[in-house]
Design an enzyme around this catalytic site. Sequence first.
Site, PDB file in Angstrom:
ATOM      1  N   GLU A   1       5.563  53.552  28.408  1.00 22.48           N
ATOM      2  CA  GLU A   1       5.169  53.004  29.598  1.00 22.48           C
ATOM      3  C   GLU A   1       3.968  53.769  30.230  1.00 22.48           C
ATOM      4  O   GLU A   1       3.095  53.195  30.903  1.00 22.48           O
ATOM      5  CB  GLU A   1       6.459  53.247  30.871  1.00 22.48           C
ATOM      6  CG  GLU A   1       7.461  52.407  30.652  1.00 22.48           C
ATOM      7  CD  GLU A   1       8.385  52.862  29.673  1.00 22.48           C
ATOM      8  OE1 GLU A   1       9.447  52.188  29.676  1.00 22.48           O
ATOM      9  OE2 GLU A   1       8.432  54.025  29.096  1.00 22.48           O
TER      10      GLU A   1
ATOM     11  N   PHE B   1      23.443  53.269  37.251  1.00 19.29           N
ATOM     12  CA  PHE B   1      22.859  53.458  35.954  1.00 19.29           C
ATOM     13  C   PHE B   1      21.491  53.239  36.023  1.00 19.29           C
ATOM     14  O   PHE B   1      20.894  52.036  36.465  1.00 19.29           O
ATOM     15  CB  PHE B   1      23.122  52.686  34.728  1.00 19.29           C
ATOM     16  CG  PHE B   1      22.732  52.631  33.431  1.00 19.29           C
ATOM     17  CD1 PHE B   1      23.002  53.874  32.673  1.00 19.29           C
ATOM     18  CD2 PHE B   1      21.886  51.559  32.986  1.00 19.29           C
ATOM     19  CE1 PHE B   1      22.114  53.963  31.460  1.00 19.29           C
ATOM     20  CE2 PHE B   1      21.383  51.471  31.526  1.00 19.29           C
ATOM     21  CZ  PHE B   1      21.670  52.855  30.955  1.00 19.29           C
ATOM     22  N   GLN B   2      20.449  54.223  35.383  1.00 17.63           N
ATOM     23  CA  GLN B   2      18.980  53.854  35.517  1.00 17.63           C
ATOM     24  C   GLN B   2      18.544  53.517  37.126  1.00 17.63           C
ATOM     25  O   GLN B   2      17.579  52.966  37.180  1.00 17.63           O
ATOM     26  CB  GLN B   2      18.603  52.877  34.609  1.00 17.63           C
ATOM     27  CG  GLN B   2      18.815  53.270  33.143  1.00 17.63           C
ATOM     28  CD  GLN B   2      17.858  52.471  32.345  1.00 17.63           C
ATOM     29  OE1 GLN B   2      17.798  51.234  32.540  1.00 17.63           O
ATOM     30  NE2 GLN B   2      17.685  52.961  31.093  1.00 17.63           N
TER      31      GLN B   2
ATOM     32  N   LYS C   1      17.101  44.091  41.307  1.00 18.60           N
ATOM     33  CA  LYS C   1      17.419  43.078  40.303  1.00 18.60           C
ATOM     34  C   LYS C   1      17.970  42.021  40.861  1.00 18.60           C
ATOM     35  O   LYS C   1      17.786  40.766  40.612  1.00 18.60           O
ATOM     36  CB  LYS C   1      18.526  43.829  39.135  1.00 18.60           C
ATOM     37  CG  LYS C   1      18.667  42.624  38.169  1.00 18.60           C
ATOM     38  CD  LYS C   1      19.473  43.248  36.605  1.00 18.60           C
ATOM     39  CE  LYS C   1      19.736  42.189  35.796  1.00 18.60           C
ATOM     40  NZ  LYS C   1      20.472  42.803  34.595  1.00 18.60           N
TER      41      LYS C   1
ATOM     42  N   MET D   1     -10.304  72.991  25.658  1.00 16.02           N
ATOM     43  CA  MET D   1     -10.825  73.747  26.831  1.00 16.02           C
ATOM     44  C   MET D   1      -9.881  74.753  27.037  1.00 16.02           C
ATOM     45  O   MET D   1     -10.561  75.790  27.779  1.00 16.02           O
ATOM     46  CB  MET D   1     -10.732  72.814  28.033  1.00 16.02           C
ATOM     47  CG  MET D   1     -11.543  73.202  29.413  1.00 16.02           C
ATOM     48  SD  MET D   1     -13.174  73.599  29.212  1.00 16.02           S
ATOM     49  CE  MET D   1     -14.009  71.991  29.351  1.00 16.02           C
TER      50      MET D   1
END
Length: 575
Positions: free
Chosen positions: A65, A127-128, A177, A486
């Site tokens: 992602e 869940f999630q 959903k 750096m």
Amino acid sequence: MSTNVKKKEQQTSEEPKQLSGSSMLIEALAKEGVDVIFGYPGGAILPTYDEIYKTGIHHVLARHEQGAIHAAEGYARVSGKPGVCIVTSGPGATNVVTGIADAMIDSLPLVVITGQVATTVIGTDAFQEADMIGITMPITKHNYQVRSVEEFPRIIKEAFHIATTGRPGPVLIDLPKDVSLATGMFDYSKEVNIPGYQPTVVPNRLQIRKVVEAVTEAKKPVILAGAGVLHGKASSELFEYVEKMQIPVVNTLLGLGSFPGDHELCLGMAGMHGTYTANMAIYESDLLISIGARFDDRLTGNLAHFAPNARVVHIDIDPAEIGKNIKTEIPVVGDAKEAIRMLLEEQGTPGDTKEWLDTQKERKSEYPLWYKEDGEVIKPQNLIELIHEVTNGEAIVTTDVGQHQMWSAQFYRFNKPNRWVTSGGLGTMGFGFPAAIGAQFAEPETPVIAVIGDAGFQMTAQEMSILQELNMPVKIVIVNNASLGMVRQWQQLFHGERYSNSLFPIQPNFVKLAEAYDIKGMKIEQLSDLKGALEEMIAHPGPVLLDVRVAKEENVYPMIAPGKGQHQMEGVKPQ
């Protein structure tokens, strides 16, 4: 490049119709002119992905992602259109948080759709489930959670409006959903009306006239051109104004390309690793006209020494930026293009600046950017110069953050807008390569080169699958100094050369890694081989990875050390 882009025909009728939430989203994306979306599917967002399958709108499947959100950023930066990213709930959503924060601080227009668990179980640690509204509230321009399908069309339309108007930025839509599955009336014909959000686009003319008067009186004026010039599509107006008024221009890091880097009145980039000429011009100026810059700490150095003798004009579409860091005498709230147009309309006359301009010309000659050659050892500055040469300065260049970013900003002279794509305010490693993919979608016919450090590349290297799948001609140039460059430089200069976890004794074989994705790979270790390899890379019709082994202990100079002012630069001339 083979992208198989399929644009869904935009609806010509505005008649309301019964649609599911997911169908509403796809219809709205078509109406907003979205031709590509970047994302990654998962359980909570599956109804939307089912609609993507049915409609054929072009979706680019990232392999993480983070790659999706950075690709959307690169697309937005080059095209000026909103980048669209769709991911699932929970870890899918939290994996785009860094990219959202990056877009927020760099003012990139994004519309991010995150799946969410059903409204019936929100708040139960389902869940999630992740609280994306709470997580992203500080790092979005606005965010929504859709609680009913009836409000979804309004929310989508507002999201695109907010992301692209005023100061651009990311807007998040959290889509449960059950709402994506529910049906309702889709009416996209209503105009956006947000009483609390009415950004000022046209500046106050009285303030513009004050600027005109200040320019006439000034002996040492300087224009500081930031990313706001690019976001406002005001580069041509800036060029006309500078030519007319004969005022030298310095750029912020993100403003590079807003004014031609080869122009005689361009003094280069200002800030921590800017040119001596640019920083001293600001330090000695009696009038500083900032257009679309936010005066961040890497630009200003010690605020007590920043433009100490200058009257400050600050032109910005975001009033919150004016006076935030630097005391402003003449504030001008409005769009950069509109402001410069009005300055041109007022027909002001230049001040007596001949001596000032002569000083800048002399300084540019006396204090150029420099590096020391070392036989067959490849210096990173020389690498960037050669990339500029073989691309005729026409490429889109993307970077992560660090030494390679600063060398690219210094030595690749950007003469056109929207050719420079980098992570500025957040300084995100892993940004540059997926951003190059998004940039290539924005301009398929323009060469795109991802100049990446060996460390940052390993954060998003899996996105080479996209190049393999679509045969995208993105070129990857790894500036390989076997370290977090750096970090190593700062440890050398400020931490007693204690290189704590910044050096890489073992690295992957980047050429074999590229070949694992069926991508042409080359490793270059000698200067005499470099130009030919770059020419071969550019000539190759598909993707290429070039692993360039550069001097390991080369530092970025000049430099304003922490706590120092603009006039206290180190490494201005070879030691």
